[in-house]
Design a protein around this motif. Structure first.
Motif, mmCIF file in Angstrom:
data_model
loop_
_atom_site.group_PDB
_atom_site.id
_atom_site.type_symbol
_atom_site.label_atom_id
_atom_site.label_comp_id
_atom_site.label_asym_id
_atom_site.label_seq_id
_atom_site.Cartn_x
_atom_site.Cartn_y
_atom_site.Cartn_z
ATOM 1 N N GLU A 1 90.251 26.895 -57.437
ATOM 2 C CA GLU A 1 89.888 25.938 -56.395
ATOM 3 C C GLU A 1 89.550 24.559 -56.958
ATOM 4 N N GLY A 2 89.230 24.495 -58.257
ATOM 5 C CA GLY A 2 88.870 23.222 -58.860
ATOM 6 C C GLY A 2 87.519 22.706 -58.418
ATOM 7 N N ASP A 3 86.647 23.601 -57.928
ATOM 8 C CA ASP A 3 85.331 23.210 -57.433
ATOM 9 C C ASP A 3 84.300 23.420 -58.542
ATOM 10 N N LYS A 4 84.064 22.387 -59.338
ATOM 11 C CA LYS A 4 83.151 22.492 -60.470
ATOM 12 C C LYS A 4 81.705 22.702 -60.023
ATOM 13 N N ARG A 5 81.330 22.076 -58.924
ATOM 14 C CA ARG A 5 79.957 22.196 -58.460
ATOM 15 C C ARG A 5 79.654 23.623 -58.030
ATOM 16 N N ALA A 6 80.543 24.234 -57.245
ATOM 17 C CA ALA A 6 80.313 25.615 -56.799
ATOM 18 C C ALA A 6 80.288 26.559 -57.989
ATOM 19 N N ALA A 7 81.169 26.307 -58.955
ATOM 20 C CA ALA A 7 81.206 27.148 -60.150
ATOM 21 C C ALA A 7 79.893 27.049 -60.913
ATOM 22 N N ARG A 8 79.394 25.822 -61.064
ATOM 23 C CA ARG A 8 78.150 25.645 -61.805
ATOM 24 C C ARG A 8 76.970 26.314 -61.102
ATOM 25 N N ASP A 9 76.930 26.215 -59.773
ATOM 26 C CA ASP A 9 75.836 26.819 -59.020
ATOM 27 C C ASP A 9 75.789 28.331 -59.234
ATOM 28 N N GLU B 1 79.772 23.662 -70.676
ATOM 29 C CA GLU B 1 81.066 23.036 -70.443
ATOM 30 C C GLU B 1 81.220 22.597 -68.985
ATOM 31 N N LEU B 2 80.693 23.373 -68.046
ATOM 32 C CA LEU B 2 80.739 22.962 -66.639
ATOM 33 C C LEU B 2 79.897 21.708 -66.422
ATOM 34 N N ASP B 3 78.747 21.629 -67.077
ATOM 35 C CA ASP B 3 77.930 20.414 -66.990
ATOM 36 C C ASP B 3 78.708 19.204 -67.512
ATOM 37 N N ARG B 4 79.404 19.399 -68.616
ATOM 38 C CA ARG B 4 80.203 18.301 -69.171
ATOM 39 C C ARG B 4 81.268 17.854 -68.175
ATOM 40 N N THR C 1 76.181 41.042 -61.350
ATOM 41 C CA THR C 1 76.223 39.986 -62.365
ATOM 42 C C THR C 1 77.654 39.559 -62.644
ATOM 43 N N ASP C 2 78.528 40.547 -62.781
ATOM 44 C CA ASP C 2 79.925 40.257 -63.075
ATOM 45 C C ASP C 2 80.610 39.536 -61.915
ATOM 46 N N ALA C 3 80.257 39.934 -60.699
ATOM 47 C CA ALA C 3 80.833 39.279 -59.530
ATOM 48 C C ALA C 3 80.435 37.809 -59.495
ATOM 49 N N GLY C 4 79.171 37.523 -59.821
ATOM 50 C CA GLY C 4 78.733 36.133 -59.853
ATOM 51 C C GLY C 4 79.463 35.329 -60.904
ATOM 52 N N TYR C 5 79.632 35.924 -62.095
ATOM 53 C CA TYR C 5 80.313 35.208 -63.175
ATOM 54 C C TYR C 5 81.761 34.910 -62.815
ATOM 55 N N TYR C 6 82.467 35.896 -62.314
ATOM 56 C CA TYR C 6 83.880 35.681 -62.043
ATOM 57 C C TYR C 6 84.138 34.921 -60.744
ATOM 58 N N LEU C 7 83.169 34.933 -59.845
ATOM 59 C CA LEU C 7 83.283 34.056 -58.692
ATOM 60 C C LEU C 7 83.214 32.602 -59.150
ATOM 61 N N ALA C 8 82.363 32.329 -60.139
ATOM 62 C CA ALA C 8 82.315 30.981 -60.710
ATOM 63 C C ALA C 8 83.667 30.605 -61.307
ATOM 64 N N GLU C 9 84.305 31.561 -62.003
ATOM 65 C CA GLU C 9 85.609 31.282 -62.600
ATOM 66 C C GLU C 9 86.679 31.061 -61.535
ATOM 67 N N ILE C 10 86.584 31.784 -60.433
ATOM 68 C CA ILE C 10 87.533 31.584 -59.330
ATOM 69 C C ILE C 10 87.400 30.170 -58.785
ATOM 70 N N LYS D 1 72.693 30.538 -61.860
ATOM 71 C CA LYS D 1 71.865 31.676 -61.458
ATOM 72 C C LYS D 1 71.886 32.754 -62.537
ATOM 73 N N LEU D 2 73.041 32.972 -63.137
ATOM 74 C CA LEU D 2 73.154 33.992 -64.182
ATOM 75 C C LEU D 2 72.423 33.571 -65.451
#
Length: 375
Positions: free
Chosen positions: A225-233, A254-257, A211-220, A237-238
């Protein structure tokens, strides 16, 4: 902002057994730990009592003290401005480290015992970084990451140990400004691709840390990287798995915004702000209010934007360290009342903002005043 160090903390709330077939981690049933984690990720405020019961039942295991210290870290992190909670965390982290080291001294060949010591040290590192205590963070980081590297090398399937290594490589290959003091002390140049690989392996093959890996991968993805779509995806899931986690919900809003999904952001932020548990987590409340403020304006829910601007100002009166500023809240109110047909009131508000302490808000207010004069 997210530090690569912060990710390591959440693993202390759910350290995992080295072998998936094992039924326990340091003497405690994995299923028991998993059940507490499930409640913790959904921000069940009764979880501290569960940890206390665990301590009474397993006095010889370091797991309860690890989980208690981890729980207190997140509580003080969400509360942010509660000095008493910070002191409680520091004291409990020291106790947890002593317990973990004592257990390791009696079980030197136990990989999970080594992992536990490394996790407590990294928990302390996270706290030191949060408070810019760089030298203390540096020394703790050296020993704890050494443990994780050894575990990952000796046991390739110990995917949980790869999570802090993944964060280290990603964030120190592209260090943001707030991490440069630590990057300088460590003299470490991270490997971006290796870091991403470690993160994915932790997310897909870890036990309690996935779970933590998924959350912080989104933050990475968003921060480095500035990839909002990958972060949101990743984050979506979480949220699907842990709908009760207000932090995940607020971050997704906030990512949706940021992706222009203003109505979705507005509705999700409203849901977070309507949760009765929110009073215990003012930092999350501040994030959700900021998202609601701007998404209401952008989605033309103008009366809601005015109402939210009022709420933001009240919130910042109580928590001046919070996200945003009084001036930006007033700026949004002006935009909203203009849309509602009251140009005179909007101009009056912008003039006040233009004289305020927030330089960016003042600059934008002056620009809007100039536009109104031209019109």
């Amino acid at each position: 902002m997210v530090s690569w160090l912060r990710v390591c903390l959440v693993m202390v709330l759910g350290p995992c057994s080295l072998w998936a077939g094992e039924e326990s981690f340091l003497g405690v049933e994995r299923s028991r730990i998993a059940a507490i984690l499930e409640r913790g990720y959904n921000l069940d405020l009764e979880v501290e009592g569960e940890i206390a019961e665990l301590a009474a039942e397993f006095p010889g295991s370091p797991v309860p003290s690890l989980m208690e210290a981890g729980y207190l870290y997140w509580v003080q992190n969400y509360l942010k401005w509660d000095e008493t909670m910070k002191v409680r965390f520091e004291e409990k982290a020291e106790v947890a480290l002593e317990v973990a080291k004592a257990y390791l001294a009696e079980n030197e060949g136990d990989a999970d015992a080594q992992f536990a010591v490394g996790m407590v040290e990294l928990m302390q590192v996270i706290y030191y970084v949060d408070h810019h205590r760089w030298w203390a963070a540096f020394w703790k980081t050296r020993s704890s990451l050494k443990t994780m590297r050894r575990l990952a090398a000796e046991y390739p399937d110990y995917h949980d140990a790869k999570l802090p290594l993944g964060m280290q490589n990603c964030y120190l290959s592209r260090p943001p400004a707030y991490l440069k003091p630590l990057a300088f002390l460590m003299r470490f140049k991270g490997d971006w691709e290796l870091g991403l690989r470690y993160m994915r392996e932790a997310r897909d093959g870890g036990l309690f840390c996935r779970t933590d890996a998924g959350y912080y991968l989104a933050e990475i993805w968003i921060e480095l990287e500035g990839d909002k779509r990958a972060a949101r995806d990743e984050l979506a899931k979480l949220v699907e798995r842990f709908p009760g986690n207000l932090k995940f919900q607020a971050r997704l809003a906030e990512l949706d915004r940021g992706l222009g999904k203003q109505v979705e952001a507005r509705e999700r932020a409203l849901e977070v702000l309507g949760d009765e548990r929110l009073a215990a987590f003012p930092a999350i409340e501040g994030e959700a209010l900021t998202t609601l403020l701007w998404s209401s304006l952008a989605s033309q829910a103008l009366e809601l934007a005015v109402e939210t601007a009022d709420r933001v100002e009240v919130f910042l009166d109580e928590f001046p360290e919070g996200e945003g500023s009084q001036e930006w809240a007033a700026y949004v109110r002006a935009e909203a009342v203009l849309g509602l047909g009251d140009r005179e009131k909007a101009v009056k508000i912008w003039r006040e903002v233009a004289k305020g302490d927030d330089a960016d808000a003042a600059k934008e207010a002056k620009r809007r005043l100039a536009e109104e004069v031209r019109d």
